[in-house]
Scaffold this motif. Structure first.
Motif, short mmCIF file in Angstrom:
data_model
loop_
_atom_site.label_atom_id
_atom_site.label_comp_id
_atom_site.label_asym_id
_atom_site.label_seq_id
_atom_site.Cartn_x
_atom_site.Cartn_y
_atom_site.Cartn_z
N ARG A 164 0.85 -1.19 0.00
CA ARG A 164 0.00 0.00 0.00
C ARG A 164 0.88 1.24 0.00
N PHE A 165 0.44 2.25 -0.74
CA PHE A 165 1.25 3.45 -0.94
C PHE A 165 0.39 4.69 -0.76
N ASP A 166 1.06 5.81 -0.40
CA ASP A 166 0.34 7.06 -0.26
C ASP A 166 0.47 7.95 -1.48
N SER A 167 1.03 7.42 -2.56
CA SER A 167 1.03 8.14 -3.84
C SER A 167 1.15 7.13 -4.98
N LEU A 168 0.53 7.48 -6.11
CA LEU A 168 0.62 6.61 -7.27
C LEU A 168 2.05 6.56 -7.78
N LEU A 169 2.78 7.67 -7.72
CA LEU A 169 4.17 7.69 -8.19
C LEU A 169 5.02 6.69 -7.41
N LYS A 170 4.85 6.64 -6.10
CA LYS A 170 5.61 5.68 -5.29
C LYS A 170 5.26 4.25 -5.68
N ALA A 171 3.99 4.00 -5.93
CA ALA A 171 3.58 2.65 -6.31
C ALA A 171 4.18 2.26 -7.65
N VAL A 172 4.17 3.18 -8.61
CA VAL A 172 4.75 2.90 -9.92
C VAL A 172 6.24 2.64 -9.80
N ASN A 173 6.92 3.43 -8.98
CA ASN A 173 8.36 3.23 -8.78
C ASN A 173 8.66 1.89 -8.15
N ALA A 174 7.80 1.45 -7.25
CA ALA A 174 8.02 0.16 -6.61
C ALA A 174 7.91 -0.99 -7.60
N LEU A 175 7.12 -0.78 -8.66
CA LEU A 175 6.93 -1.83 -9.66
C LEU A 175 7.86 -1.67 -10.85
N SER A 176 8.45 -0.50 -11.00
CA SER A 176 9.26 -0.22 -12.19
C SER A 176 10.66 -0.79 -12.06
N ASN A 177 11.26 -1.10 -13.21
CA ASN A 177 12.65 -1.54 -13.21
C ASN A 177 13.62 -0.38 -13.36
N ARG A 178 13.09 0.84 -13.30
CA ARG A 178 13.95 2.03 -13.27
C ARG A 178 13.22 3.14 -12.53
N SER A 179 13.95 4.13 -12.06
CA SER A 179 13.36 5.19 -11.27
C SER A 179 12.54 6.14 -12.16
N ILE A 180 11.33 6.47 -11.68
CA ILE A 180 10.45 7.38 -12.39
C ILE A 180 10.31 8.64 -11.53
N SER A 181 10.65 9.79 -12.10
CA SER A 181 10.59 11.03 -11.33
C SER A 181 9.24 11.72 -11.41
N SER A 182 8.46 11.37 -12.42
CA SER A 182 7.17 12.01 -12.60
C SER A 182 6.23 11.06 -13.33
N LEU A 183 4.94 11.21 -13.06
CA LEU A 183 3.97 10.40 -13.79
C LEU A 183 3.91 10.78 -15.27
N ASP A 184 4.52 11.90 -15.62
CA ASP A 184 4.63 12.26 -17.03
C ASP A 184 5.52 11.28 -17.79
N ASP A 185 6.32 10.50 -17.06
CA ASP A 185 7.23 9.55 -17.69
C ASP A 185 6.56 8.20 -17.97
N VAL A 186 5.28 8.10 -17.67
CA VAL A 186 4.56 6.86 -17.98
C VAL A 186 3.49 7.17 -19.01
N ASP A 187 3.18 6.19 -19.81
CA ASP A 187 2.15 6.32 -20.85
C ASP A 187 0.85 5.75 -20.33
N LEU A 188 -0.18 6.57 -20.25
CA LEU A 188 -1.49 6.13 -19.77
C LEU A 188 -2.47 6.13 -20.94
N GLN A 189 -2.97 4.94 -21.27
CA GLN A 189 -3.95 4.80 -22.34
C GLN A 189 -5.29 4.40 -21.73
#
Length: 351
Positions: free
Chosen positions: A19-44
């Motif tokens: 469980r996370f208190d931000s979507l960015l933290k959750a994405v980083n926990a699942l990502s194989n590289r560090s994401i500094s902003s949700l702008d770095d992910v593609d949302l369709q």
């Protein structure tokens, strides 16, 4: 009156994913590289649901994909209930998607749930038929598994033991059927559970909101009082030979089951998945009845499910009684388009 326990009790399915208190933290926990902003992910955006906002999330250049559901903070319990349901289904060995992360992002004003991606099967019709067989097998696996139970006096520290002095219908928490609250207080009598927490709850809501008149309400009340004559006991038995319930998907219309690709994305094999549940413990015929409400399941599915011996004689006569709950829910949610179906069933069984 049958024994009933508190709606809320220890639930091993509610704290099983990060469980996370931000979507960015959750994405980083699942990502194989560090994401500094949700702008770095593609949302369709993904269509198909009317409760949550759904998207396919692709992280950076790795093409790593996860499925994202979002809602308001106030609707976080809807997503949390989905986590519990999916986790419970997976625990039986039945196939569904995997919850990966859940949280509430106060800065964005959103609750969120990240799930593994199921890619829809795009192979031939012949292989799709095999997939319907597999879907039936997944549902039978769910129903044949020993269901979770609340702590009982003979074994207060373990609600998954093999032997019970009583078997309960219900669930550890109330959850949702669509966007409607679904009551699930543990009850030692299946017929009483279905009468009060399924038909009673929805029919009273419909009457209070002037969706049905008093005559229809009284007809439904008469159905509630004679459910022991209308509905059978459980088809499965425990080691002592007493009938026992099953874990149910709870909302198994065609939109909440799908045929997906195999792990290697082969178009030669379709796999059945149970998704978007509203789980509780009860009679397995309720799931099978709902598959017939809006169509979409094939004859191959029903033929394959029947081979598991979970359907008792006279099922076709009982389908409307089980589905009265869902017609009432749709009447309460969407209005008079479902009134004729409610009145027809109420008059048939409650006059």
């Amino acid at each position: 009156m049958a024994d009933s326990t508190s709606t809320h009790s220890d639930n091993t399915y509610d704290n099983t994913i990060p469980r996370f208190d931000s979507l960015l933290k959750a994405v980083n926990a699942l990502s194989n590289r560090s994401i500094s902003s949700l702008d770095d992910v593609d949302l369709q955006p993904v269509s198909g649901g009317d409760i949550n906002e759904a998207s396919l999330l692709t992280i950076g250049d790795s093409n790593q994909q996860v499925f994202l559901k979002q809602n308001t903070i106030e609707k976080a319990p809807v997503l949390e209930a989905e986590v519990e349901g999916l986790t419970a289904i997976r625990a039986t060995g039945a196939r569904t998607c995997q919850p990966l992360a859940f949280g509430i992002d106060n800065e964005r004003g959103r609750s969120f749930l990240l799930l593994s991606v199921i890619h829809a099967f795009k192979g031939s019709n012949a292989h799709a038929q095999e997939g319907w067989h597999d879907l039936a097998s997944q549902l039978a696996t769910l129903h044949q598994a020993q269901p979770p139970q609340p702590p009982q006096p003979d074994n207060p520290d373990n609600f998954d033991n093999n032997q019970h002095s009583k078997w309960y219908a219900g669930w550890f928490d109330d959850n949702f059927i669509g966007s409607s609250p679904q009551r699930n207080s543990w009850t030692a009598n299946w017929h009483e559970f279905f009468a009060s927490q399924r038909l009673g709850a929805q029919s009273q809501m419909a009457f209070d909101n002037q969706r049905i008149n008093r005559q229809t309400l009284q007809q439904i009340e008469r159905i509630q009082h004679k459910l022991e004559q209308l509905l059978p006991n459980y088809p499965l038995t425990d080691e002592a030979g007493q009938p026992r319930p099953s874990l149910l998907h709870g909302d198994l219309w065609a939109g909440n089951a799908m045929l997906g690709q195999s792990a290697d994305n082969s178009e030669d094999k379709a796999l059945g998945y149970l998704i978007d549940p509203a789980v509780y413990v009860g009679h397995p015929e309720t799931d099978l009845a709902l598959t017939q409400l809006f169509g979409g399941f094939t004859s191959e599915f029903y033929d394959a499910y029947l081979e598991h011996g979970l359907v008792q004689d006279g099922f076709t006569e009982r389908v409307d009684i089980y589905n009265l709950y869902h017609y009432l829910n749709h009447l309460n949610l969407f209005g008079s388009g479902y009134l004729n179906a409610v009145q027809r069933i109420a008059q048939r069984f409650g006059s």
